[in-house]
Design a protein around this motif. Structure first.
Motif, PDB file in Angstrom:
ATOM      1  N   ARG A  98     -12.745   5.032   1.898  1.00  0.00           N
ATOM      2  CA  ARG A  98     -11.377   4.593   1.657  1.00  0.00           C
ATOM      3  C   ARG A  98     -10.767   5.376   0.501  1.00  0.00           C
ATOM      4  NH1 ARG A  98      -8.980   0.779   3.996  1.00  0.00           N
ATOM      5  NH2 ARG A  98     -10.497  -0.844   4.394  1.00  0.00           N
ATOM      6  N   GLU A 123       0.786  -1.235   0.000  1.00  0.00           N
ATOM      7  CA  GLU A 123       0.000   0.000   0.000  1.00  0.00           C
ATOM      8  C   GLU A 123       0.821   1.289   0.000  1.00  0.00           C
ATOM      9  OE1 GLU A 123      -2.702  -0.344   3.319  1.00  0.00           O
ATOM     10  OE2 GLU A 123      -3.819  -1.985   2.393  1.00  0.00           O
ATOM     11  N   GLU A 182      -4.609   2.003  -1.930  1.00  0.00           N
ATOM     12  CA  GLU A 182      -5.650   0.994  -1.728  1.00  0.00           C
ATOM     13  C   GLU A 182      -6.720   1.197  -2.784  1.00  0.00           C
ATOM     14  OE1 GLU A 182      -6.541  -0.020   2.391  1.00  0.00           O
ATOM     15  OE2 GLU A 182      -6.189   2.091   2.841  1.00  0.00           O
ATOM     16  N   ARG A 213      -2.101   5.909   1.152  1.00  0.00           N
ATOM     17  CA  ARG A 213      -2.013   4.452   0.971  1.00  0.00           C
ATOM     18  C   ARG A 213      -2.609   4.091  -0.377  1.00  0.00           C
ATOM     19  NH1 ARG A 213      -4.160   2.116   6.823  1.00  0.00           N
ATOM     20  NH2 ARG A 213      -2.951   3.586   8.086  1.00  0.00           N
TER      21      ARG A 213
END
Ligand code: ATP
Ligand code: MG
Length: 420
Positions: free
Chosen positions: A119, A63, A113, A111
């Protein structure tokens, strides 16, 4: 058209205002709890994260935004804040300061992701760390603090989950027992969990796949393996929470995505959020400072995810930022007056708007209404000649004639009218 990078989000003014409001709530409470802010760079040496978060974690394995800079050095955009705070703690010898040392920092993390609701690839955290406190009382104090901050932002219906990860001594036999359990079920686990079974068995418990979670219902639990000291710490932690009515839910399968945790870990979840429902998470990391080359220092901390907090926030204060006065100038000369009046009145602390574009009176009144201005000052050639402006209260419709000698005098009269 050039668009923003996937997973990197713009905060438009309405959103930025709420973020700012949330940050203000957090700061207010943190200062009341005796915390000081520390501001850190977003870029660190890759090695810092590899050594602290752990090589065999999702964050470090897949990540991180890592690149080699022009000097051939491997650098990484911080995926979390604790490692940087610990680095600064050691680098600046902060261990010599009175303990406990309570620090917080607010800022972006990165990150790589899969972006989805709750997110992002750049997200923000309120990160809170305490150094030099070993006992369970501080763990409980931080949980109370995290809940108080979230609730001050209007978040209700929060669920507190707790667990203990023990210490390296009691975790070792547990790790072996869990590894044996995972190996025995290898065929039914996802590819990631098969790998985790070999490299970092505890992380398997954090798998997001339902199929794996079904298997783990039978998994051995760390609480059964805790040594005397860890068991007592965990008991005391929960007792402290219960004493102030913060009922913790024991979740024996709760683990964290970072290797440095010891003993207490906790997550605060908001059921309304769906799949990404953890708003805040943290725990104790007694071994990290020494692992990174500092003196033996017990520590505990947590981070709130700002974007998820934002989703459940209910900003209570109306920002109250509408102009107190809209100056509507008509004609070249009046616009010069309006410019100077606005300049003077803003310096006196008034929220003032005006026009430079030479719009018609009708258009100016429309603009004043759109901005929800509280009053309008009408200033045309006629008003300048007669040395009398017209101040109109937009909510009551009341009009007050304002006679004046010169520009300075007019500014003063406006100020007196609005402030007193
Ligand atoms: P998750 O299990 O949701 O991936 P995590 O264990 O990776 O979380 P932490 O490293 O503990 O998360 O980060 C603390 C908090 O930061 C999380 O509880 C969450 O609110 C927030 N957070 C973490 N990763 C992201 C992300 N990619 N986008 C938005 N918020 C995030
Ligand atoms: Mg994660």
């Amino acid at each position: 058209m050039i668009k923003a990078v996937r997973g990197f989000k713009d905060l438009l003014p309405e959103e930025a205002r709420v973020f700012h409001w949330l940050e203000a709530r957090a700061r207010e409470i943190l200062l009341r709890y005796g915390f000081s802010e520390i501001r850190l760079p977003v870029l660190e040496r890759t090695e810092l994260f590899a050594r602290s978060i752990g090589e065999a974690t999702d964050i470090v394995e897949k990540e991180m935004y890592t690149f080699v800079d022009r000097n051939g050095e491997s650098l990484t955009l911080r995926p979390e804040a604790t490692a940087g705070v610990v680095r600064a703690f050691i680098e600046h010898g902060l261990h010599t300061r009175p303990k406990p040392l309570k620090l917080f920092t607010i800022g972006p993390m990165f990150r790589h992701e899969r972006p989805q609701k709750g997110r992002l690839r750049q997200f923000h955290q309120v990160d809170v760390e305490v150094f030099g406190a070993a006992s369970a009382g501080m763990d409980a104090e931080l949980v109370a603090l995290a809940l108080e901050i979230l609730e001050a932002g209007g978040a209700g219906d929060l669920r507190l989950e707790v667990n203990s990860l023990g210490c390296p001594t009691c975790r070792k036999p547990y790790r072996e027992s869990l590894q044996a359990f995972l190996r025995a079920r290898r065929d039914r686990l996802c590819e990631d969990c098969r790998r985790r079974a070999e490299r970092n068995p505890l992380r398997a418990l954090d798998c997001k796949r339902e199929e794996c979670q079904v298997e783990y219902r039978e998994a051995p639990e760390l609480t059964a393996f805790l040594c005397e000291g860890c068991r007592e710490h965990h008991r005391a932690f929960k007792a402290y929470l219960e004493e102030v009515g913060l009922a913790p839910v024991e979740n024996p399968r709760l683990v964290r995505g970072l290797d440095y945790y010891t003993r207490t870990i906790f997550e605060i979840k908001a059921p309304g959020l769906g799949a990404q429902d953890t708003v805040a998470a943290g725990g104790r990391y007694d071994g990290l400072v020494s692992a990174l080359g500092g003196p033996e220092t017990p520590a505990v901390g947590f981070a709130i995810g700002m974007e998820r907090w934002f989703l459940i926030a209910r900003p209570s204060e109306s920002p109250g930022l509408s102009p107190e006065l809209f100056i509507a100038p008509l004609g070249e000369e009046a616009r010069r007056w309006a410019f100077q009046l606005a300049f003077r009145l803003r310096k006196k602390g008034l929220r003032v708007e005006t026009d430079h574009e030479g719009r018609s009176l009708k258009a100016l009144l429309r603009q004043a209404n759109r901005l929800s201005a509280q009053r309008v000052l009408i200033l045309g050639e006629e008003e300048l000649r007669k040395k009398q402006a017209l101040l109109k209260d937009l909510s009551s419709g009341r009009q007050i004639p304002l006679p004046f000698r010169d520009l300075r005098d007019l500014a003063n009269r406006i100020l007196i009218e609005i402030r007193f």
